[in-house]
Design a protein around this motif. Sequence first.
Motif, PDB file in Angstrom:
ATOM      1  N   TYR A   6      79.916  -7.990  23.001  1.00 43.98           N
ATOM      2  CA  TYR A   6      80.543  -7.091  23.470  1.00 43.98           C
ATOM      3  C   TYR A   6      79.989  -6.077  24.215  1.00 43.98           C
ATOM      4  O   TYR A   6      80.199  -4.840  25.020  1.00 43.98           O
ATOM      5  CB  TYR A   6      79.979  -6.027  22.155  1.00 43.98           C
ATOM      6  CG  TYR A   6      78.149  -6.255  21.953  1.00 43.98           C
ATOM      7  CD1 TYR A   6      77.547  -5.033  22.212  1.00 43.98           C
ATOM      8  CD2 TYR A   6      78.166  -6.912  20.797  1.00 43.98           C
ATOM      9  CE1 TYR A   6      76.353  -4.998  21.392  1.00 43.98           C
ATOM     10  CE2 TYR A   6      76.701  -6.476  20.553  1.00 43.98           C
ATOM     11  CZ  TYR A   6      76.513  -5.889  20.924  1.00 43.98           C
ATOM     12  OH  TYR A   6      74.504  -5.936  20.842  1.00 43.98           O
ATOM     13  N   ASP A   7      78.877  -6.496  24.749  1.00 44.24           N
ATOM     14  CA  ASP A   7      78.236  -5.951  26.037  1.00 44.24           C
ATOM     15  C   ASP A   7      78.150  -6.524  27.888  1.00 44.24           C
ATOM     16  O   ASP A   7      77.272  -6.632  28.451  1.00 44.24           O
ATOM     17  CB  ASP A   7      76.728  -5.899  25.938  1.00 44.24           C
ATOM     18  CG  ASP A   7      75.686  -7.091  25.026  1.00 44.24           C
ATOM     19  OD1 ASP A   7      76.581  -7.868  25.877  1.00 44.24           O
ATOM     20  OD2 ASP A   7      74.422  -7.199  24.961  1.00 44.24           O
ATOM     21  N   GLU A 235      73.429   1.940  15.649  1.00 40.41           N
ATOM     22  CA  GLU A 235      73.455   3.519  15.447  1.00 40.41           C
ATOM     23  C   GLU A 235      73.170   3.399  17.199  1.00 40.41           C
ATOM     24  O   GLU A 235      73.592   4.031  17.956  1.00 40.41           O
ATOM     25  CB  GLU A 235      73.234   4.029  14.875  1.00 40.41           C
ATOM     26  CG  GLU A 235      73.790   4.284  13.234  1.00 40.41           C
ATOM     27  CD  GLU A 235      73.251   5.726  12.370  1.00 40.41           C
ATOM     28  OE1 GLU A 235      72.353   6.345  12.765  1.00 40.41           O
ATOM     29  OE2 GLU A 235      73.332   5.413  11.580  1.00 40.41           O
ATOM     30  N   GLY A 236      72.282   3.151  17.550  1.00 43.90           N
ATOM     31  CA  GLY A 236      71.353   2.866  18.871  1.00 43.90           C
ATOM     32  C   GLY A 236      72.491   1.695  19.763  1.00 43.90           C
ATOM     33  O   GLY A 236      72.554   2.288  20.598  1.00 43.90           O
ATOM     34  N   ILE A 237      72.819   0.984  19.469  1.00 47.46           N
ATOM     35  CA  ILE A 237      73.405   0.013  19.914  1.00 47.46           C
ATOM     36  C   ILE A 237      74.689   1.079  20.450  1.00 47.46           C
ATOM     37  O   ILE A 237      75.873   0.996  21.617  1.00 47.46           O
ATOM     38  CB  ILE A 237      73.571  -0.808  19.559  1.00 47.46           C
ATOM     39  CG1 ILE A 237      72.626  -1.647  18.867  1.00 47.46           C
ATOM     40  CG2 ILE A 237      74.564  -2.113  20.474  1.00 47.46           C
ATOM     41  CD1 ILE A 237      72.407  -3.397  18.574  1.00 47.46           C
ATOM     42  N   PHE A 238      75.168   1.480  19.298  1.00 44.52           N
ATOM     43  CA  PHE A 238      77.113   1.954  19.480  1.00 44.52           C
ATOM     44  C   PHE A 238      76.563   3.159  20.618  1.00 44.52           C
ATOM     45  O   PHE A 238      77.114   3.632  21.116  1.00 44.52           O
ATOM     46  CB  PHE A 238      77.572   2.832  17.957  1.00 44.52           C
ATOM     47  CG  PHE A 238      78.401   3.069  18.049  1.00 44.52           C
ATOM     48  CD1 PHE A 238      80.095   2.838  17.497  1.00 44.52           C
ATOM     49  CD2 PHE A 238      79.000   4.291  17.867  1.00 44.52           C
ATOM     50  CE1 PHE A 238      80.762   3.352  18.408  1.00 44.52           C
ATOM     51  CE2 PHE A 238      80.350   5.561  17.569  1.00 44.52           C
ATOM     52  CZ  PHE A 238      81.290   4.060  18.081  1.00 44.52           C
ATOM     53  N   HIS A 239      75.622   4.001  20.171  1.00 49.36           N
ATOM     54  CA  HIS A 239      75.338   5.072  20.637  1.00 49.36           C
ATOM     55  C   HIS A 239      75.713   4.408  22.812  1.00 49.36           C
ATOM     56  O   HIS A 239      75.769   5.309  23.082  1.00 49.36           O
ATOM     57  CB  HIS A 239      74.271   5.884  20.031  1.00 49.36           C
ATOM     58  CG  HIS A 239      74.280   6.894  21.948  1.00 49.36           C
ATOM     59  ND1 HIS A 239      74.375   8.045  21.593  1.00 49.36           N
ATOM     60  CD2 HIS A 239      72.762   7.400  22.605  1.00 49.36           C
ATOM     61  CE1 HIS A 239      73.515   8.616  22.060  1.00 49.36           C
ATOM     62  NE2 HIS A 239      72.805   8.174  23.464  1.00 49.36           N
ATOM     63  N   GLU A 240      74.521   4.165  22.682  1.00 49.07           N
ATOM     64  CA  GLU A 240      74.833   3.248  24.041  1.00 49.07           C
ATOM     65  C   GLU A 240      76.157   2.865  24.368  1.00 49.07           C
ATOM     66  O   GLU A 240      76.382   3.400  26.105  1.00 49.07           O
ATOM     67  CB  GLU A 240      73.978   1.876  24.490  1.00 49.07           C
ATOM     68  CG  GLU A 240      72.572   2.710  23.857  1.00 49.07           C
ATOM     69  CD  GLU A 240      71.335   1.335  24.235  1.00 49.07           C
ATOM     70  OE1 GLU A 240      72.455  -0.320  24.264  1.00 49.07           O
ATOM     71  OE2 GLU A 240      70.465   1.205  24.292  1.00 49.07           O
ATOM     72  N   ALA A 244      78.295   4.689  27.353  1.00 47.57           N
ATOM     73  CA  ALA A 244      79.068   4.246  28.526  1.00 47.57           C
ATOM     74  C   ALA A 244      80.379   4.239  28.075  1.00 47.57           C
ATOM     75  O   ALA A 244      81.263   4.652  29.634  1.00 47.57           O
ATOM     76  CB  ALA A 244      79.175   2.472  28.389  1.00 47.57           C
ATOM     77  N   TYR A 245      81.100   4.306  27.906  1.00 48.94           N
ATOM     78  CA  TYR A 245      82.611   4.283  26.979  1.00 48.94           C
ATOM     79  C   TYR A 245      82.567   5.800  27.733  1.00 48.94           C
ATOM     80  O   TYR A 245      83.478   6.413  28.928  1.00 48.94           O
ATOM     81  CB  TYR A 245      83.312   4.483  26.372  1.00 48.94           C
ATOM     82  CG  TYR A 245      84.359   4.482  26.311  1.00 48.94           C
ATOM     83  CD1 TYR A 245      85.867   3.710  26.214  1.00 48.94           C
ATOM     84  CD2 TYR A 245      84.771   6.047  25.277  1.00 48.94           C
ATOM     85  CE1 TYR A 245      86.742   4.085  26.486  1.00 48.94           C
ATOM     86  CE2 TYR A 245      86.767   6.680  25.250  1.00 48.94           C
ATOM     87  CZ  TYR A 245      87.655   5.474  25.937  1.00 48.94           C
ATOM     88  OH  TYR A 245      88.482   5.821  25.688  1.00 48.94           O
ATOM     89  N   ARG A 246      81.635   7.521  27.116  1.00 42.84           N
ATOM     90  CA  ARG A 246      82.558   8.363  27.364  1.00 42.84           C
ATOM     91  C   ARG A 246      82.390   8.934  29.907  1.00 42.84           C
ATOM     92  O   ARG A 246      82.932   9.542  29.650  1.00 42.84           O
ATOM     93  CB  ARG A 246      81.266   9.230  26.539  1.00 42.84           C
ATOM     94  CG  ARG A 246      81.234  10.709  27.536  1.00 42.84           C
ATOM     95  CD  ARG A 246      80.229  11.781  27.049  1.00 42.84           C
ATOM     96  NE  ARG A 246      79.965  13.289  27.473  1.00 42.84           N
ATOM     97  CZ  ARG A 246      79.327  13.719  28.657  1.00 42.84           C
ATOM     98  NH1 ARG A 246      78.282  12.701  28.874  1.00 42.84           N
ATOM     99  NH2 ARG A 246      79.693  14.726  29.081  1.00 42.84           N
ATOM    100  N   LYS A 247      81.005   8.153  29.905  1.00 34.31           N
ATOM    101  CA  LYS A 247      80.949   7.641  31.263  1.00 34.31           C
ATOM    102  C   LYS A 247      81.868   7.249  31.931  1.00 34.31           C
ATOM    103  O   LYS A 247      82.440   8.335  33.865  1.00 34.31           O
ATOM    104  CB  LYS A 247      79.477   7.107  32.240  1.00 34.31           C
ATOM    105  CG  LYS A 247      78.686   8.240  31.651  1.00 34.31           C
ATOM    106  CD  LYS A 247      77.242   7.138  31.631  1.00 34.31           C
ATOM    107  CE  LYS A 247      75.697   7.866  31.206  1.00 34.31           C
ATOM    108  NZ  LYS A 247      74.491   7.254  31.754  1.00 34.31           N
TER     109      LYS A 247
END
Length: 594
Positions: A6-7, A235-240, A244-247
């Motif tokens: 996924y990354d 939650e930390g992985i999802f936040h990252e 990245a999606y938001r940027k």
Amino acid sequence: MARNKYDIDEELVSVFRLKDLIRLLGYLKPYKLTMAVTVMLMLVASVANLLGPVLVQDAIDNRIPDGDVTGLVVLAGIFAATLVINAVCFKFRVRLMSTIGNNIVKKLREDIFYKLQELPFSYYDSRPHGKILVRVINYVNSLSDLLSNGFINFITDMFTLVCIVAFMLFINVKLTLISLLGLPPLIITIMFIKNIQRRNTQALSMKQSNLNAYIHESICGVKVTQSFAREKQNEGIFHELSTAYRKAWMKFIKSNFILWPIIDTISTGGVVLLYFAGIMWIQDISVGVLIAFVSYIWRFWLPITNMGNFYNAMINAMAYLERIFETIDEKPAIANKPGAAQMPQVKGRVEFKNVGFAYDVEEGNKILDNISFEFGPGSTVALVGPTGAGKSTVINLLSRFYDVQEGEVLIDGINLKDVTLNSIRRQMGVMLQDTFLFSGTVMSNIKYARPEATDEEAIQAAKTVCAHDFIINLKDGYDTEINERGTRLSIGERQLISFARALLADPRILILDEATSSIDTRTELALQNGLQRLLKGRTSFIIAHRLSTIKNADCIMYIDKGSIVERGTHEELLAAKGHYYKLYNSQFSVMKAV
């Protein structure tokens, strides 16, 4: 295209591929007549809409100074008629194009789904399922507006633009030339920003794909997550990923909306120039002409703005079309060769001739190496051995989920590569260790492989494999709704339903991969009679770690490190005191100790 995390971003292709656009236009061919009607409606509406400024000019310069009340009434009536025509045409345009657009979206989604049904296990093994889902749902949805309105609007706007320029030239040539001065800088700007827009759109699609992949993985593994208290880390992985999606989204928005203010600025500058020219040439230009021209100059930039939006939509669509068509064009690793025949009625003779196989050919680690065996119709063959020895690979090759790289797999003397996949698999019953039930009723799951079977036949199959008793105790018996994967049932209950499904299918060759691994000992003992009926008269391959379930097999093959180390009946292998003997004694000594 193998991407299995996924990354990891998918490969970025920055070149605008015209062939993808042409291919998309091919989906419009069945609707040529409807689109032609729609274009005609919009052209009529466009002409009707453009008559307004000419009518105003005539009223100001001629009818009002002459006191021609009748003429003003006629002009007002014509103007009202243009509004009605425009509204009616727009109504039918929306209805027709919405239908066409949604039909094409449906066809695109079906094409992807049908392709996914054909692709082999290796395709799904090599990429997160979330990255597949995003193509079927999100990427196709993103094309909806383009297909529903984009192409027709573009044609209409082009026609409208030509008509506006024609009206402007008819009214005043010099003012028209001044109005067109803004086009060169606009074209230069579009050419400059188009690659930026495409890269940002593709980057957004990649981050969306990554996020979707992780969401899918997290949902599927939520029990494991909660079991090991991994919520905070996840939650930390999802936040990252979300960051990245938001940027990527913000970059996309900035580049996507940069064109509109540029067009607006250039159009405003054009109007200023027009007013300035009108003042300079006031003696040569009437008030009506100036008012009509100002009206046209605003209308002149409106279709240009619309075409700019269409251009943005096209740039965005190319990023998604690239992924959609990439999936549709994926070549199945397992496919019918040209001229493949239908497999005749299977008798059940199975033969492996010097079979060699590796899941990753480039790495060269063979899972099976020079495997050979032959069994006649009605034989029951058991495969045993340590984990990772190649047992499941044997049945994957027999089911032709994968193709051998060396040797041949034959049924009744026919190479599996010479016949169609469907004609083979319709005569096989495969029950895998990871039992999968579909959302629906218990009855529909039992009938999955043979929908035309009667309820009585399905119930009899369930009784034979000892599933009937627990099914009738469910809330609605055989009509009980179960959710995806049957998670509200125990693993053992799911396996019993799968047994019933396999029995109802009545296959000529039966494959059981750890089929009783999650069934308790009491149920297994009761199931033995049912298993004998299930195996009777058909060639069966059984993978089992519970050796008690395979004592009666015609042949037991002990597989280790990709080779058949031992083969024989239960008694013969015990007498040989080899690998099977050690495995059997170790298993039953543990059972006695318990």
